[in-house]
Design a protein around this motif. Sequence first.
Motif, short mmCIF file in Angstrom:
data_model
loop_
_atom_site.label_atom_id
_atom_site.label_comp_id
_atom_site.label_asym_id
_atom_site.label_seq_id
_atom_site.Cartn_x
_atom_site.Cartn_y
_atom_site.Cartn_z
N GLY A 147 28.10 0.40 -29.67
CA GLY A 147 27.14 -0.58 -30.15
C GLY A 147 27.13 -1.79 -29.25
N LYS A 173 31.89 -4.14 -33.85
CA LYS A 173 32.84 -3.07 -33.49
C LYS A 173 34.29 -3.54 -33.55
CE LYS A 173 31.36 -2.26 -29.32
NZ LYS A 173 30.50 -3.46 -29.20
N THR A 181 28.04 4.51 -34.58
CA THR A 181 27.27 3.42 -33.96
C THR A 181 27.23 2.22 -34.88
OG1 THR A 181 25.88 4.99 -32.75
CG2 THR A 181 25.05 2.75 -32.98
N MET A 182 27.61 1.05 -34.33
CA MET A 182 27.50 -0.21 -35.07
C MET A 182 26.25 -0.93 -34.60
SD MET A 182 30.05 -0.76 -37.23
CE MET A 182 29.69 -2.48 -37.47
N ALA A 183 25.45 -1.42 -35.54
CA ALA A 183 24.27 -2.22 -35.22
C ALA A 183 24.11 -3.27 -36.32
CB ALA A 183 23.02 -1.35 -35.14
N ALA A 184 24.22 -4.54 -35.93
CA ALA A 184 24.08 -5.65 -36.87
C ALA A 184 24.98 -5.47 -38.10
CB ALA A 184 22.63 -5.81 -37.30
N SER A 196 27.99 -6.58 -32.46
CA SER A 196 27.51 -5.71 -33.55
C SER A 196 28.55 -5.51 -34.65
CB SER A 196 27.08 -4.35 -32.99
OG SER A 196 28.17 -3.69 -32.36
#
Length: 222
Positions: free
Chosen positions: A39, A45, A212-215, A43
Amino acid sequence: MLIKTTQLEKRVETSEGPLQILHPIDLQINAGDSVAVVGASGSGKSTLLSLLAGLDLASAGRVEIDGEDLQQLDEEQRAKVRADKIGFIFQSFLLVPSLTALENVMLPAELAGNSEARQQAKQMLDSVGLGERAHHYPNQLSGGEQQRVAIARAFIGKPKILFADEPTGNLDAKTGEKIEQLLFQLNQQQGTTLIVVTHDNKLAQRCSRKLTMAAGRLTEEQ
């Protein structure tokens, strides 16, 4: 089930009110898994890694490591869980400059009261190809050699879980490839669960799972 999170959240207070760093996360990781967390910067992580390792406490929800709820433990108890079950590899190596490579690898084993720390440290340095550099100090080693010392140090306690935060981020491509091979080799030989935060898509693809890290939100690539 080695690691389990339930509605795990992290918030921090700012001058403009609470800021949600991690939105509720439910995650299960089995023994022997290799997991990449990818990410963009910011984000969440590294925050997730800190919570999973018990270095930080959640604002809500919980983290269980091998059946133990970290939220219910005090700092001394969490430190014991880390000492007994967890290894760390950081992008910046974090070696002690006044100690030789051998002494750096020995350190966690000595702190754990292991009477065979020196012999085991020698074996670990041999396993990462640095037996002949045992008595060199960090400033006498290349970046790749320092990272290999850090890996040997992380593995000396035979941890159930190894957390690696951008382990190849400070290395050239050729050295990074060697470090990747070493991580997965030790992961397979010792059955260690590997959790890697990385921007390196090639490294992520080598893992059995990709998150996956997103926001502050976590999704898994199927």
